[in-house]
Design a protein around this motif. Structure first.
Motif, PDB file in Angstrom:
ATOM      1  N   TYR A  19     123.001  33.595 -53.194  1.00  9.77           N
ATOM      2  CA  TYR A  19     122.402  32.636 -52.278  1.00  9.77           C
ATOM      3  C   TYR A  19     121.822  33.375 -51.081  1.00  9.77           C
ATOM      4  O   TYR A  19     122.191  34.506 -50.770  1.00  9.77           O
ATOM      5  N   GLY A  20     120.911  32.708 -50.389  1.00  7.33           N
ATOM      6  CA  GLY A  20     120.408  33.153 -49.096  1.00  7.33           C
ATOM      7  C   GLY A  20     120.676  32.045 -48.100  1.00  7.33           C
ATOM      8  O   GLY A  20     120.546  30.867 -48.438  1.00  7.33           O
ATOM      9  N   SER A  21     121.062  32.408 -46.878  1.00  9.39           N
ATOM     10  CA  SER A  21     121.424  31.382 -45.906  1.00  9.39           C
ATOM     11  C   SER A  21     121.218  31.913 -44.492  1.00  9.39           C
ATOM     12  O   SER A  21     121.731  32.972 -44.154  1.00  9.39           O
ATOM     13  N   SER A  22     120.473  31.181 -43.701  1.00 10.50           N
ATOM     14  CA  SER A  22     120.260  31.569 -42.308  1.00 10.50           C
ATOM     15  C   SER A  22     121.140  30.772 -41.350  1.00 10.50           C
ATOM     16  O   SER A  22     121.541  31.271 -40.311  1.00 10.50           O
ATOM     17  N   THR A  23     121.412  29.528 -41.691  1.00 10.26           N
ATOM     18  CA  THR A  23     122.173  28.655 -40.789  1.00 10.26           C
ATOM     19  C   THR A  23     123.526  28.260 -41.355  1.00 10.26           C
ATOM     20  O   THR A  23     124.159  27.364 -40.820  1.00 10.26           O
ATOM     21  N   GLY A  66     121.019  29.908 -55.125  1.00  7.72           N
ATOM     22  CA  GLY A  66     120.908  28.909 -54.068  1.00  7.72           C
ATOM     23  C   GLY A  66     119.908  29.306 -53.005  1.00  7.72           C
ATOM     24  O   GLY A  66     119.936  30.428 -52.504  1.00  7.72           O
ATOM     25  N   ILE A  67     119.009  28.367 -52.690  1.00 13.27           N
ATOM     26  CA  ILE A  67     117.943  28.653 -51.729  1.00 13.27           C
ATOM     27  C   ILE A  67     117.653  27.428 -50.857  1.00 13.27           C
ATOM     28  O   ILE A  67     117.479  26.319 -51.359  1.00 13.27           O
ATOM     29  N   PRO A  68     117.585  27.608 -49.547  1.00 10.01           N
ATOM     30  CA  PRO A  68     117.144  26.521 -48.678  1.00 10.01           C
ATOM     31  C   PRO A  68     115.627  26.583 -48.497  1.00 10.01           C
ATOM     32  O   PRO A  68     115.023  27.637 -48.664  1.00 10.01           O
ATOM     33  N   THR A  69     115.039  25.453 -48.181  1.00 14.63           N
ATOM     34  CA  THR A  69     113.618  25.408 -47.844  1.00 14.63           C
ATOM     35  C   THR A  69     113.501  25.402 -46.327  1.00 14.63           C
ATOM     36  O   THR A  69     114.204  24.645 -45.638  1.00 14.63           O
ATOM     37  N   TRP A  70     112.613  26.228 -45.808  1.00 13.45           N
ATOM     38  CA  TRP A  70     112.415  26.339 -44.371  1.00 13.45           C
ATOM     39  C   TRP A  70     111.100  25.702 -43.935  1.00 13.45           C
ATOM     40  O   TRP A  70     110.091  25.829 -44.622  1.00 13.45           O
ATOM     41  N   ASP A  71     111.146  25.049 -42.796  1.00 11.84           N
ATOM     42  CA  ASP A  71     109.964  24.478 -42.158  1.00 11.84           C
ATOM     43  C   ASP A  71     109.092  23.715 -43.150  1.00 11.84           C
ATOM     44  O   ASP A  71     109.546  22.790 -43.774  1.00 11.84           O
ATOM     45  N   TYR A  72     107.867  24.154 -43.273  1.00 14.01           N
ATOM     46  CA  TYR A  72     106.888  23.413 -44.072  1.00 14.01           C
ATOM     47  C   TYR A  72     106.792  23.985 -45.482  1.00 14.01           C
ATOM     48  O   TYR A  72     105.755  24.465 -45.922  1.00 14.01           O
ATOM     49  N   GLY A  73     107.923  23.943 -46.204  1.00 17.13           N
ATOM     50  CA  GLY A  73     107.959  24.375 -47.587  1.00 17.13           C
ATOM     51  C   GLY A  73     108.022  25.873 -47.781  1.00 17.13           C
ATOM     52  O   GLY A  73     107.570  26.389 -48.797  1.00 17.13           O
ATOM     53  N   LEU A  75     109.903  29.803 -48.001  1.00 10.91           N
ATOM     54  CA  LEU A  75     111.100  30.484 -48.480  1.00 10.91           C
ATOM     55  C   LEU A  75     112.000  30.851 -47.301  1.00 10.91           C
ATOM     56  O   LEU A  75     111.507  31.184 -46.224  1.00 10.91           O
ATOM     57  N   GLN A  76     113.279  30.853 -47.529  1.00  6.93           N
ATOM     58  CA  GLN A  76     114.237  31.337 -46.543  1.00  6.93           C
ATOM     59  C   GLN A  76     114.047  32.847 -46.427  1.00  6.93           C
ATOM     60  O   GLN A  76     113.712  33.521 -47.400  1.00  6.93           O
ATOM     61  N   TRP A  79     115.525  35.408 -49.026  1.00  6.91           N
ATOM     62  CA  TRP A  79     114.840  35.335 -50.314  1.00  6.91           C
ATOM     63  C   TRP A  79     113.445  35.934 -50.210  1.00  6.91           C
ATOM     64  O   TRP A  79     112.982  36.612 -51.129  1.00  6.91           O
ATOM     65  N   GLU A  80     112.774  35.675 -49.111  1.00  4.63           N
ATOM     66  CA  GLU A  80     111.426  36.226 -48.928  1.00  4.63           C
ATOM     67  C   GLU A  80     111.446  37.754 -48.962  1.00  4.63           C
ATOM     68  O   GLU A  80     110.569  38.389 -49.555  1.00  4.63           O
ATOM     69  N   GLN A  81     112.473  38.359 -48.373  1.00  2.00           N
ATOM     70  CA  GLN A  81     112.574  39.820 -48.333  1.00  2.00           C
ATOM     71  C   GLN A  81     112.826  40.435 -49.706  1.00  2.00           C
ATOM     72  O   GLN A  81     112.425  41.574 -49.955  1.00  2.00           O
ATOM     73  N   VAL A  82     113.477  39.708 -50.612  1.00  2.00           N
ATOM     74  CA  VAL A  82     113.788  40.260 -51.940  1.00  2.00           C
ATOM     75  C   VAL A  82     112.916  39.668 -53.050  1.00  2.00           C
ATOM     76  O   VAL A  82     113.116  39.982 -54.221  1.00  2.00           O
TER      77      VAL A  82
END
Length: 184
Positions: A19-23, A66-73, A75-76, A79-82
């Motif tokens: 998973y990726g998670s910022s919050t 597991g991936i969250p959607t950020w702002d206006y659609g 990538l978190q 996930w964007e980095q990998v």
């Protein structure tokens, strides 16, 4: 007398959950999924993709992502980095179930779009996807995470912003669904 295994008994084939998670919302849901799967006697290893190389996915035949959607659609960030590194994972012969976190009221036009992007990515790399989830009970305008029929999401849909009270039950039902769908 020979014991015949029941349909509910599984060999110890471990699933990898990344998973990726910022919050921390996606992390919390990931931990709930691990707890529920273990309750169902299915072993799961848990990895934060910010701390674990994506190549570790190669060690598992069954994956939960597991991936969250950020702002206006979008990538978190983890996930964007990998994202490009996923191309090096051998997804052929892998079963992959996905879950996404989004806010259907705050971002109704982009609800779970990142889940749709991740699904398209792993499918294009040869994964067999499962764990699709009904859209019943959600209220949004658009989503890139819908199946062609528009009646299912391409994975478990979680909205901890506006439907927090439904998260535990959704996780429980989805994990039971996965036990039936994963070829063990």
């Amino acid at each position: 007398m020979m014991n015949t295994p029941s349909l509910c008994s599984f060999p110890a084939k471990t699933i990898g959950l990344f998973y990726g998670s910022s919050t921390c919302y996606t992390e919390i849901v990931a931990e709930k999924i691990v707890a529920e799967m273990r309750h169902l006697k299915v072993p799961v290893d848990l990895f934060n993709i910010a701390q674990e190389p994506v190549a570790t996915m190669n060690a598992y035949q069954q994956l939960l992502l597991g991936i969250p959607t950020w702002d206006y659609g979008e990538l978190q960030e983890d996930w964007e980095q990998v994202w490009d590194q996923l191309d090096a994972v051998n997804f052929s012969n892998k079963q992959v179930a996905l879950f996404g976190i989004g806010d259907q009221q705050g971002y109704p036009e982009w609800f779970l779009d990142a889940l749709g992007y991740l699904h398209a990515k792993v499918k294009s790399l040869g994964a067999t996807t499962l764990g699709y989830w009904p859209t019943t009970g959600y209220s949004f305008e658009q989503s890139k995470a819908l199946t062609a029929s528009g009646k299912q999401f391409v994975g478990l849909a979680i909205d901890d912003e506006t439907q927090f009270d439904q998260t535990d039950q959704r996780v429980q039902l989805w994990c039971q669904q996965l036990v039936n769908e994963f070829k063990r």
